[in-house]
Design a protein around this motif. Structure first.
Motif, PDB file in Angstrom:
ATOM      1  N   ALA A 257       6.049   8.984   5.276  1.00 28.76           N
ATOM      2  CA  ALA A 257       5.645   8.199   4.103  1.00 28.76           C
ATOM      3  C   ALA A 257       4.218   7.689   4.253  1.00 28.76           C
ATOM      4  N   ALA A 258       3.821   7.369   5.487  1.00 28.66           N
ATOM      5  CA  ALA A 258       2.456   6.895   5.721  1.00 28.66           C
ATOM      6  C   ALA A 258       1.429   7.950   5.330  1.00 28.66           C
ATOM      7  N   LEU A 259       1.765   9.214   5.541  1.00 27.24           N
ATOM      8  CA  LEU A 259       0.844  10.300   5.224  1.00 27.24           C
ATOM      9  C   LEU A 259       0.771  10.582   3.727  1.00 27.24           C
ATOM     10  N   GLN A 260       1.721  10.025   2.959  1.00 28.27           N
ATOM     11  CA  GLN A 260       1.760  10.267   1.521  1.00 28.27           C
ATOM     12  C   GLN A 260       1.059   9.181   0.710  1.00 28.27           C
ATOM     13  N   VAL A 261       0.628   8.102   1.359  1.00 27.96           N
ATOM     14  CA  VAL A 261       0.024   6.976   0.650  1.00 27.96           C
ATOM     15  C   VAL A 261      -1.406   6.778   1.146  1.00 27.96           C
ATOM     16  N   ARG A 262      -2.347   6.795   0.232  1.00 25.25           N
ATOM     17  CA  ARG A 262      -3.760   6.636   0.601  1.00 25.25           C
ATOM     18  C   ARG A 262      -4.026   5.232   1.138  1.00 25.25           C
ATOM     19  N   GLY A 263      -4.919   5.170   2.116  1.00 24.18           N
ATOM     20  CA  GLY A 263      -5.335   3.877   2.642  1.00 24.18           C
ATOM     21  C   GLY A 263      -4.377   3.276   3.651  1.00 24.18           C
TER      22      GLY A 263
END
Length: 322
Positions: A257-263
């Motif tokens: 999920a971290a890789l799917q959300v910018r910033g």
């Protein structure tokens, strides 16, 4: 016409469901109806009675007091569709990871497979549904801090007297979601209690929440000192998004999920085991044999490799029978 007599279309508008669902309710005998010539009619009192019965099984407002109105509505709609699938004897798989979407797609294509419904709930709710016969498979990631083992201790306690088989799906990393650059320098579980740190939590009963609470217990961290501990989101993406929007400084979830959300930057904290629980009494049924065959196949593993961030070294291995 009597104003208390409704057409299926009018019933659908009152219940906010599809007209075909109304016909299905009538067919199953859950909603009394009668014919006037060639037309079907339903009495308003029977619709009100059906609504009252439904309210007894729906979540209370207190259960969702930390969620937005949209979250509550979406969860209620999803639960209603799952309940319908359960009543129709459909295959229901509990769990939230995207790899379960891939599994259901492979199941539809398998010669002995079937169409499966996804029930997007946490690990505790999945095991409860399995125990109550409201689902046939539950994907879980529940860490027991005393034994440092995943899943097996919980399955034995939450499905008493129910022989089960646990099949390994994948290894995943759990960790902190923080803003890019980690400006608050959050690296340890104890950092969550520091002044000025705002936390965003997951709902009770999901594997991520269990991991957090077990770590806090073992490290003797007072959860009442965590600012935001009571504020909850229903998914990894929801937590990561809250951090990205600046509504929180840190949350806990899996790496994907971290890789799917910018910033968002990911601080790894623990490797976890994500595994599928099935009742042994179901293993001789064709669709369950197909499930195990799929999990052990190279085609399935190759598709997961394409997504990245999974440890597939044990995928498809039967890790326990109890």
């Amino acid at each position: 016409m009597d104003e208390s007599s409704l057409t299926p279309e009018e019933v659908a508008r009152i219940l906010k469901i599809a007209k075909n669902t109304v016909y299905e309710l009538i067919k199953r005998g859950e909603l009394p109806a009668y014919r006037v010539g060639r037309k079907i009619r339903v009495d308003l009192k029977d619709v009100e009675s059906y609504k009252r019965r439904g309210k007894k099984t729906n979540p209370t407002l207190d259960e969702y007091s930390n969620y937005s109105g949209t979250q509550v509505r979406e969860k209620n709609i999803h639960c209603a569709s799952i309940n319908l699938a359960c009543q129709q004897g459909k295959l229901i798989i509990c769990g939230q990871d995207v790899l379960l979407d891939i599994l259901t797609r492979h199941l539809e294509r398998h010669p002995y497979g079937t169409h499966a419904f996804r029930h997007h709930v946490g690990s505790f709710a999945g095991l409860q549904a399995l125990y109550q016969g409201k689902a046939q498979m539950a994907a879980i990631h529940l860490w027991d801090g005393d034994t440092d083992k995943y899943n097996i201790p919980y399955v034995r306690h939450m499905l008493p007297g129910t022989p089960t088989t646990i099949i390994h799906l994948a290894g995943r990393l759990q960790g902190f979601y923080v803003a890019a650059g980690n400006p608050k320098d959050i690296k340890e579980w104890q950092d969550l209690t520091r002044p000025g740190i705002r936390f965003i939590n997951r709902e009770k009963g999901c594997g991520t929440r269990v991991l957090l609470d077990e770590q806090l217990r073992l490290k003797k961290v007072d959860r009442r000192m965590i600012n935001g501990y009571e504020k909850e989101e229903l998914s990894h993406l929801g937590v990561a998004s809250a951090v990205a929007r600046g509504e929180a400084d840190v949350g806990l979830g899996n790496q994907k999920a971290a890789l799917q959300v910018r910033g968002i930057e990911f601080v790894p904290m623990q490797q976890e085991r994500y595994e599928l629980v099935i009742k042994q009494e179901d293993l001789d049924r064709p669709e369950f044999k197909a499930t195990i065959e799929i999990l052990q196949s190279e085609d399935f593993k190759a598709e997961l490799r394409g997504l990245g961030d999974y440890d597939l070294s044990e995928t498809g291995r039967i890790v326990a029978r109890s």
